[in-house]
Design a protein around this motif. Sequence first.
Motif, PDB file in Angstrom:
ATOM      1  N   ARG A  99      52.068  46.672  43.539  1.00 44.10           N
ATOM      2  CA  ARG A  99      51.693  45.597  43.720  1.00 44.10           C
ATOM      3  C   ARG A  99      50.387  44.710  44.087  1.00 44.10           C
ATOM      4  NH1 ARG A  99      57.138  42.928  45.319  1.00 44.10           N
ATOM      5  NH2 ARG A  99      57.691  44.639  43.312  1.00 44.10           N
TER       6      ARG A  99
ATOM      7  N   ARG B  86      47.589  45.212  43.044  1.00 44.92           N
ATOM      8  CA  ARG B  86      47.404  44.800  41.258  1.00 44.92           C
ATOM      9  C   ARG B  86      47.598  43.627  41.935  1.00 44.92           C
ATOM     10  NH1 ARG B  86      51.961  47.331  40.277  1.00 44.92           N
ATOM     11  NH2 ARG B  86      52.979  45.897  39.917  1.00 44.92           N
ATOM     12  N   ARG B  87      48.205  42.614  42.354  1.00 43.28           N
ATOM     13  CA  ARG B  87      47.700  41.664  42.954  1.00 43.28           C
ATOM     14  C   ARG B  87      46.120  41.574  43.078  1.00 43.28           C
ATOM     15  NH1 ARG B  87      53.049  38.723  45.506  1.00 43.28           N
ATOM     16  NH2 ARG B  87      54.428  39.192  43.037  1.00 43.28           N
TER      17      ARG B  87
ATOM     18  N   TYR C  37      51.438  35.016  45.168  1.00 43.13           N
ATOM     19  CA  TYR C  37      50.526  35.870  44.226  1.00 43.13           C
ATOM     20  C   TYR C  37      49.743  34.404  44.492  1.00 43.13           C
ATOM     21  CZ  TYR C  37      46.827  35.807  40.523  1.00 43.13           C
ATOM     22  OH  TYR C  37      45.614  35.975  40.532  1.00 43.13           O
TER      23      TYR C  37
END
Length: 113
Positions: free
Chosen positions: A61, A64-65, A96
Amino acid sequence: MLPASNRLRRSDDFSRAVRSGRRAARRAVVLHQLAATGDTGPARVGFVVNKAVGNAVLRNRVHRRLRAVLATRLPDLPAGSLTVVRALPSSATASYDDLVADVDGALRRLQKS
Protein backbone atom coordinates in the motif's frame (compact mmCIF):
# COMPACT_ATOMS: atom_id res chain seq x y z
CA MET A 1 2.22 3.72 -12.75
CA LEU A 2 5.67 4.91 -13.62
CA PRO A 3 6.77 4.48 -17.23
CA ALA A 4 9.51 1.88 -17.71
CA SER A 5 12.01 4.56 -18.74
CA ASN A 6 11.55 6.31 -15.38
CA ARG A 7 12.16 3.30 -13.10
CA LEU A 8 15.34 2.52 -11.22
CA ARG A 9 16.04 -1.19 -11.47
CA ARG A 10 19.74 -1.88 -10.97
CA SER A 11 21.06 -2.16 -7.43
CA ASP A 12 24.20 -0.17 -8.29
CA ASP A 13 21.97 2.76 -9.33
CA PHE A 14 20.21 2.58 -5.97
CA SER A 15 23.57 2.42 -4.17
CA ARG A 16 25.01 5.34 -6.12
CA ALA A 17 21.98 7.54 -5.40
CA VAL A 18 21.98 6.71 -1.69
CA ARG A 19 25.73 6.98 -1.15
CA SER A 20 26.60 9.92 -3.39
CA GLY A 21 23.35 11.85 -3.64
CA ARG A 22 21.84 14.55 -1.48
CA ARG A 23 19.36 13.54 1.20
CA ALA A 24 16.20 15.15 2.53
CA ALA A 25 14.21 13.55 5.34
CA ARG A 26 10.66 14.08 6.46
CA ARG A 27 8.41 12.30 8.94
CA ALA A 28 7.40 9.42 6.66
CA VAL A 29 10.02 9.35 3.88
CA VAL A 30 13.66 10.00 3.08
CA LEU A 31 14.56 11.07 -0.46
CA HIS A 32 18.04 10.55 -1.91
CA GLN A 33 18.74 12.34 -5.17
CA LEU A 34 21.82 12.18 -7.37
CA ALA A 35 21.89 14.88 -10.01
CA ALA A 36 23.03 13.78 -13.44
CA THR A 37 26.35 14.94 -14.79
CA GLY A 38 25.80 15.56 -18.49
CA ASP A 39 23.02 12.97 -18.75
CA THR A 40 19.93 14.26 -20.52
CA GLY A 41 17.94 11.04 -20.19
CA PRO A 42 14.73 10.82 -18.21
CA ALA A 43 14.69 11.19 -14.43
CA ARG A 44 14.54 7.75 -12.80
CA VAL A 45 12.89 6.88 -9.49
CA GLY A 46 13.20 3.84 -7.21
CA PHE A 47 11.51 2.88 -3.95
CA VAL A 48 12.70 1.14 -0.80
CA VAL A 49 9.96 -0.12 1.52
CA ASN A 50 11.45 -2.58 4.00
CA LYS A 51 9.87 -4.87 6.57
CA ALA A 52 10.07 -2.25 9.32
CA VAL A 53 7.12 -0.54 7.62
CA GLY A 54 4.85 -3.51 8.28
CA ASN A 55 3.52 -6.68 6.73
CA ALA A 56 3.33 -7.23 2.96
CA VAL A 57 -0.12 -5.65 2.66
CA LEU A 58 1.05 -2.41 4.33
CA ARG A 59 4.31 -2.33 2.39
CA ASN A 60 2.50 -2.73 -0.92
CA ARG A 61 0.00 0.00 0.00
CA VAL A 62 2.79 2.41 0.91
CA HIS A 63 4.67 1.53 -2.28
CA ARG A 64 1.57 2.14 -4.45
CA ARG A 65 0.87 5.47 -2.77
CA LEU A 66 4.46 6.68 -3.12
CA ARG A 67 4.57 5.56 -6.73
CA ALA A 68 1.38 7.54 -7.45
CA VAL A 69 2.80 10.65 -5.78
CA LEU A 70 6.09 10.49 -7.69
CA ALA A 71 4.38 9.75 -11.02
CA THR A 72 2.76 13.19 -10.89
CA ARG A 73 6.06 14.85 -9.92
CA LEU A 74 8.23 13.37 -12.70
CA PRO A 75 8.22 16.59 -14.78
CA ASP A 76 9.61 18.49 -11.75
CA LEU A 77 12.63 16.19 -11.34
CA PRO A 78 15.92 17.15 -13.01
CA ALA A 79 16.60 15.34 -16.28
CA GLY A 80 18.86 12.33 -15.85
CA SER A 81 18.67 12.36 -12.05
CA LEU A 82 18.39 9.28 -9.86
CA THR A 83 15.92 9.53 -6.99
CA VAL A 84 15.43 6.89 -4.29
CA VAL A 85 12.41 7.18 -2.00
CA ARG A 86 12.85 5.29 1.26
CA ALA A 87 9.70 4.77 3.31
CA LEU A 88 10.06 5.06 7.08
CA PRO A 89 7.92 2.99 9.49
CA SER A 90 5.63 5.98 10.11
CA SER A 91 4.58 5.88 6.45
CA ALA A 92 2.38 2.85 7.24
CA THR A 93 0.01 5.01 9.30
CA ALA A 94 0.35 8.18 7.23
CA SER A 95 -2.54 9.24 5.02
CA TYR A 96 -2.08 9.83 1.30
CA ASP A 97 -2.14 13.60 1.90
CA ASP A 98 0.58 13.25 4.53
CA LEU A 99 2.75 11.32 2.08
CA VAL A 100 2.17 13.99 -0.58
CA ALA A 101 3.18 16.73 1.84
CA ASP A 102 6.30 14.84 2.96
CA VAL A 103 7.44 14.08 -0.59
CA ASP A 104 6.79 17.66 -1.73
CA GLY A 105 8.69 19.07 1.25
CA ALA A 106 11.66 16.79 0.63
CA LEU A 107 11.70 17.62 -3.10
CA ARG A 108 11.62 21.36 -2.33
CA ARG A 109 14.56 20.96 0.02
CA LEU A 110 16.55 18.98 -2.57
CA GLN A 111 15.89 21.55 -5.27
CA LYS A 112 16.97 24.44 -3.02
CA SER A 113 20.45 23.15 -2.33
